[in-house]
Design a protein around this motif. Structure first.
Motif, PDB file in Angstrom:
ATOM      1  N   ILE A 128       0.858  -1.183   0.000  1.00 56.78           N
ATOM      2  CA  ILE A 128       0.000   0.000   0.000  1.00 56.78           C
ATOM      3  C   ILE A 128       0.898   1.237   0.000  1.00 56.78           C
ATOM      4  CG2 ILE A 128      -1.726   1.307   1.310  1.00 56.78           C
ATOM      5  CD1 ILE A 128      -2.493  -1.454   2.592  1.00 56.78           C
ATOM      6  N   LEU A 129       0.564   2.189  -0.839  1.00 52.60           N
ATOM      7  CA  LEU A 129       1.274   3.461  -0.873  1.00 52.60           C
ATOM      8  C   LEU A 129       0.376   4.540  -0.277  1.00 52.60           C
ATOM      9  CD1 LEU A 129       3.492   5.479  -1.732  1.00 52.60           C
ATOM     10  CD2 LEU A 129       2.446   5.485  -4.015  1.00 52.60           C
ATOM     11  N   CYS A 130       0.923   5.273   0.689  1.00 58.71           N
ATOM     12  CA  CYS A 130       0.190   6.393   1.277  1.00 58.71           C
ATOM     13  C   CYS A 130       1.026   7.651   1.155  1.00 58.71           C
ATOM     14  CB  CYS A 130      -0.140   6.113   2.736  1.00 58.71           C
ATOM     15  SG  CYS A 130      -1.090   7.448   3.509  1.00 58.71           S
ATOM     16  N   PRO A 131       0.752   8.491   0.153  1.00 57.57           N
ATOM     17  CA  PRO A 131       1.463   9.760   0.052  1.00 57.57           C
ATOM     18  C   PRO A 131       0.974  10.711   1.144  1.00 57.57           C
ATOM     19  CG  PRO A 131       0.000   9.425  -1.831  1.00 57.57           C
ATOM     20  CD  PRO A 131      -0.166   8.262  -0.937  1.00 57.57           C
ATOM     21  N   VAL A 132       1.923  11.397   1.776  1.00 52.98           N
ATOM     22  CA  VAL A 132       1.589  12.306   2.868  1.00 52.98           C
ATOM     23  C   VAL A 132       2.154  13.686   2.543  1.00 52.98           C
ATOM     24  CG1 VAL A 132       1.971  12.777   5.320  1.00 52.98           C
ATOM     25  CG2 VAL A 132       1.625  10.425   4.556  1.00 52.98           C
ATOM     26  N   ASN A 133       1.304  14.679   2.641  1.00 52.71           N
ATOM     27  CA  ASN A 133       1.757  16.060   2.475  1.00 52.71           C
ATOM     28  C   ASN A 133       2.152  16.562   3.862  1.00 52.71           C
ATOM     29  OD1 ASN A 133       2.133  18.789   2.150  1.00 52.71           O
ATOM     30  ND2 ASN A 133       0.375  19.057   0.791  1.00 52.71           N
ATOM     31  N   ILE A 134       3.429  16.527   4.153  1.00 51.64           N
ATOM     32  CA  ILE A 134       3.918  16.873   5.480  1.00 51.64           C
ATOM     33  C   ILE A 134       3.519  18.292   5.885  1.00 51.64           C
ATOM     34  CG2 ILE A 134       6.027  17.247   6.849  1.00 51.64           C
ATOM     35  CD1 ILE A 134       5.246  14.327   6.504  1.00 51.64           C
ATOM     36  N   ARG A 135       3.405  19.191   4.935  1.00 53.21           N
ATOM     37  CA  ARG A 135       3.011  20.576   5.267  1.00 53.21           C
ATOM     38  C   ARG A 135       1.612  20.647   5.862  1.00 53.21           C
ATOM     39  NH1 ARG A 135       6.151  22.031   0.419  1.00 53.21           N
ATOM     40  NH2 ARG A 135       7.697  23.545   1.069  1.00 53.21           N
ATOM     41  N   HIS A 136       0.751  19.684   5.511  1.00 53.58           N
ATOM     42  CA  HIS A 136      -0.637  19.727   5.954  1.00 53.58           C
ATOM     43  C   HIS A 136      -1.007  18.594   6.893  1.00 53.58           C
ATOM     44  CE1 HIS A 136      -1.388  22.968   3.189  1.00 53.58           C
ATOM     45  NE2 HIS A 136      -0.803  22.272   2.242  1.00 53.58           N
ATOM     46  N   VAL A 137      -0.040  17.827   7.342  1.00 54.28           N
ATOM     47  CA  VAL A 137      -0.334  16.645   8.142  1.00 54.28           C
ATOM     48  C   VAL A 137      -0.901  16.991   9.521  1.00 54.28           C
ATOM     49  CG1 VAL A 137       1.889  16.223   9.272  1.00 54.28           C
ATOM     50  CG2 VAL A 137       0.509  14.310   8.471  1.00 54.28           C
TER      51      VAL A 137
ATOM     52  N   ASP B 183      -4.244   7.085   8.546  1.00 54.13           N
ATOM     53  CA  ASP B 183      -4.947   6.198   9.476  1.00 54.13           C
ATOM     54  C   ASP B 183      -5.649   5.072   8.725  1.00 54.13           C
ATOM     55  OD1 ASP B 183      -4.093   7.915  11.493  1.00 54.13           O
ATOM     56  OD2 ASP B 183      -6.019   8.972  11.617  1.00 54.13           O
ATOM     57  N   GLU B 184      -6.299   5.415   7.624  1.00 56.71           N
ATOM     58  CA  GLU B 184      -7.001   4.413   6.807  1.00 56.71           C
ATOM     59  C   GLU B 184      -6.007   3.433   6.183  1.00 56.71           C
ATOM     60  OE1 GLU B 184     -10.189   2.395   5.590  1.00 56.71           O
ATOM     61  OE2 GLU B 184     -10.371   4.262   6.713  1.00 56.71           O
ATOM     62  N   ALA B 185      -4.896   3.952   5.662  1.00 58.16           N
ATOM     63  CA  ALA B 185      -3.879   3.093   5.041  1.00 58.16           C
ATOM     64  C   ALA B 185      -3.271   2.145   6.069  1.00 58.16           C
ATOM     65  CB  ALA B 185      -2.789   3.948   4.400  1.00 58.16           C
TER      66      ALA B 185
ATOM     67  N   MET C 115      -4.882   7.855  -0.483  1.00 61.82           N
ATOM     68  CA  MET C 115      -4.461   9.254  -0.412  1.00 61.82           C
ATOM     69  C   MET C 115      -5.613  10.162  -0.044  1.00 61.82           C
ATOM     70  SD  MET C 115      -3.854  10.106  -4.440  1.00 61.82           S
ATOM     71  CE  MET C 115      -3.223  11.723  -4.087  1.00 61.82           C
ATOM     72  N   GLU C 116      -5.255  11.303   0.484  1.00 59.31           N
ATOM     73  CA  GLU C 116      -6.234  12.274   0.909  1.00 59.31           C
ATOM     74  C   GLU C 116      -6.517  13.268  -0.211  1.00 59.31           C
ATOM     75  OE1 GLU C 116      -6.840  14.753   4.996  1.00 59.31           O
ATOM     76  OE2 GLU C 116      -5.806  12.827   4.937  1.00 59.31           O
ATOM     77  N   ALA C 117      -7.739  13.770  -0.222  1.00 56.85           N
ATOM     78  CA  ALA C 117      -8.116  14.829  -1.158  1.00 56.85           C
ATOM     79  C   ALA C 117      -9.016  15.792  -0.423  1.00 56.85           C
ATOM     80  CB  ALA C 117      -8.841  14.256  -2.370  1.00 56.85           C
ATOM     81  N   ALA C 118      -8.751  17.052  -0.568  1.00 57.32           N
ATOM     82  CA  ALA C 118      -9.604  18.075   0.024  1.00 57.32           C
ATOM     83  C   ALA C 118     -10.903  18.134  -0.747  1.00 57.32           C
ATOM     84  CB  ALA C 118      -8.897  19.424  -0.013  1.00 57.32           C
ATOM     85  N   ASN C 119     -11.893  18.734  -0.152  1.00 54.61           N
ATOM     86  CA  ASN C 119     -13.157  18.891  -0.874  1.00 54.61           C
ATOM     87  C   ASN C 119     -12.927  19.724  -2.123  1.00 54.61           C
ATOM     88  OD1 ASN C 119     -14.785  17.410   0.880  1.00 54.61           O
ATOM     89  ND2 ASN C 119     -14.913  19.138   2.284  1.00 54.61           N
ATOM     90  N   PRO C 120     -13.543  19.325  -3.227  1.00 50.16           N
ATOM     91  CA  PRO C 120     -13.283  20.009  -4.492  1.00 50.16           C
ATOM     92  C   PRO C 120     -13.813  21.436  -4.528  1.00 50.16           C
ATOM     93  CG  PRO C 120     -15.052  18.428  -4.757  1.00 50.16           C
ATOM     94  CD  PRO C 120     -14.505  18.246  -3.364  1.00 50.16           C
ATOM     95  N   LYS C 121     -13.119  22.248  -5.261  1.00 50.39           N
ATOM     96  CA  LYS C 121     -13.534  23.621  -5.529  1.00 50.39           C
ATOM     97  C   LYS C 121     -13.686  23.745  -7.045  1.00 50.39           C
ATOM     98  CE  LYS C 121     -10.789  25.224  -1.650  1.00 50.39           C
ATOM     99  NZ  LYS C 121      -9.715  24.322  -1.351  1.00 50.39           N
TER     100      LYS C 121
ATOM    101  N   VAL D  12      -6.998   3.157  -6.499  1.00 48.24           N
ATOM    102  CA  VAL D  12      -6.730   4.344  -5.710  1.00 48.24           C
ATOM    103  C   VAL D  12      -7.929   4.578  -4.801  1.00 48.24           C
ATOM    104  CG1 VAL D  12      -6.204   6.817  -5.736  1.00 48.24           C
ATOM    105  CG2 VAL D  12      -5.361   5.349  -7.581  1.00 48.24           C
ATOM    106  N   TYR D  13      -7.650   4.661  -3.518  1.00 46.17           N
ATOM    107  CA  TYR D  13      -8.682   4.900  -2.509  1.00 46.17           C
ATOM    108  C   TYR D  13      -8.491   6.330  -2.027  1.00 46.17           C
ATOM    109  CZ  TYR D  13     -11.264   4.132   1.890  1.00 46.17           C
ATOM    110  OH  TYR D  13     -12.131   4.200   2.943  1.00 46.17           O
ATOM    111  N   VAL D  14      -9.449   7.193  -2.337  1.00 47.83           N
ATOM    112  CA  VAL D  14      -9.344   8.604  -1.989  1.00 47.83           C
ATOM    113  C   VAL D  14     -10.159   8.860  -0.722  1.00 47.83           C
ATOM    114  CG1 VAL D  14      -9.779  10.971  -2.743  1.00 47.83           C
ATOM    115  CG2 VAL D  14      -9.043   9.253  -4.398  1.00 47.83           C
ATOM    116  N   VAL D  15      -9.487   9.396   0.284  1.00 47.88           N
ATOM    117  CA  VAL D  15     -10.111   9.698   1.578  1.00 47.88           C
ATOM    118  C   VAL D  15     -10.358  11.194   1.640  1.00 47.88           C
ATOM    119  CG1 VAL D  15      -9.808   9.601   4.085  1.00 47.88           C
ATOM    120  CG2 VAL D  15      -8.861   7.787   2.627  1.00 47.88           C
ATOM    121  N   ARG D  16     -11.587  11.593   1.861  1.00 49.18           N
ATOM    122  CA  ARG D  16     -11.923  13.010   1.966  1.00 49.18           C
ATOM    123  C   ARG D  16     -11.486  13.532   3.328  1.00 49.18           C
ATOM    124  NH1 ARG D  16     -12.558  15.582  -2.633  1.00 49.18           N
ATOM    125  NH2 ARG D  16     -13.961  14.473  -3.990  1.00 49.18           N
ATOM    126  N   SER D  17     -10.921  14.720   3.339  1.00 49.25           N
ATOM    127  CA  SER D  17     -10.501  15.314   4.614  1.00 49.25           C
ATOM    128  C   SER D  17     -11.619  16.112   5.214  1.00 49.25           C
ATOM    129  CB  SER D  17      -9.286  16.180   4.411  1.00 49.25           C
ATOM    130  OG  SER D  17      -9.498  17.155   3.419  1.00 49.25           O
TER     131      SER D  17
END
Length: 137
Positions: free
Chosen positions: A8-17, A25-27, A105-111, A132-137
């Motif tokens: 499993i690959l979990c990309p993390v944006n350290i600036r926003h963690v 957590d899900e991964a 991976m996480e995705a913010a709510n779309p704009k 790809v499993y996208v987790v909404r923040s």
């Protein structure tokens, strides 16, 4: 038939963690359920905006190490990877290189601009060879 998940690959944006660890957590839970290896990755920018950071890959690697140690992985095998470049491209490349079975991976709510310009998550979903499993923040 259920999918076999070994990596499993979990990309993390350290600036926003600090804001959210939902995808990690899900991964982690998914890795525990499948007894899979978890690759936690961060992508350092080609050109760091903060001029105090001389080596972005080294700096963000240390930050990623801190993140992983704060968020205990228990008995899950964790590999830490730091890449440098465009986030969306590096995630897809890393997934292919490591023969990943699923990206969480996480995705913010779309704009509105996300629909016009595309987001990291939408690029990964469109170009990754794995699920790809996208987790909404």
């Amino acid at each position: 038939m259920p999918m076999t998940v070994k990596t499993i690959l979990c990309p993390v944006n350290i600036r926003h963690v600090v804001e959210s660890t939902n995808a990690f957590d899900e991964a982690l839970e998914m890795a525990k359920r499948h007894k899979a290896k978890l690759i936690v990755a961060s992508v350092a920018p080609e050109f760091e905006r903060n001029l105090n950071i001389l080596d972005p890959a080294e700096y963000w690697g240390k930050e990623l190490d801190k993140f992983i140690s704060r968020n205990s992985s228990g008995d899950v095998e964790v590999e830490r990877v730091v890449k440098k470049g465009a986030v969306h491209r590096e995630i897809v490349r890393l997934a292919a290189a490591k023969s990943v079975d699923v990206i969480v991976m996480e995705a913010a709510n779309p704009k509105v601009q996300d629909y016009l310009l595309g987001t990291t998550a939408s690029h990964v979903v469109a170009h990754a060879r794995c699920s790809v499993y996208v987790v909404r923040s």
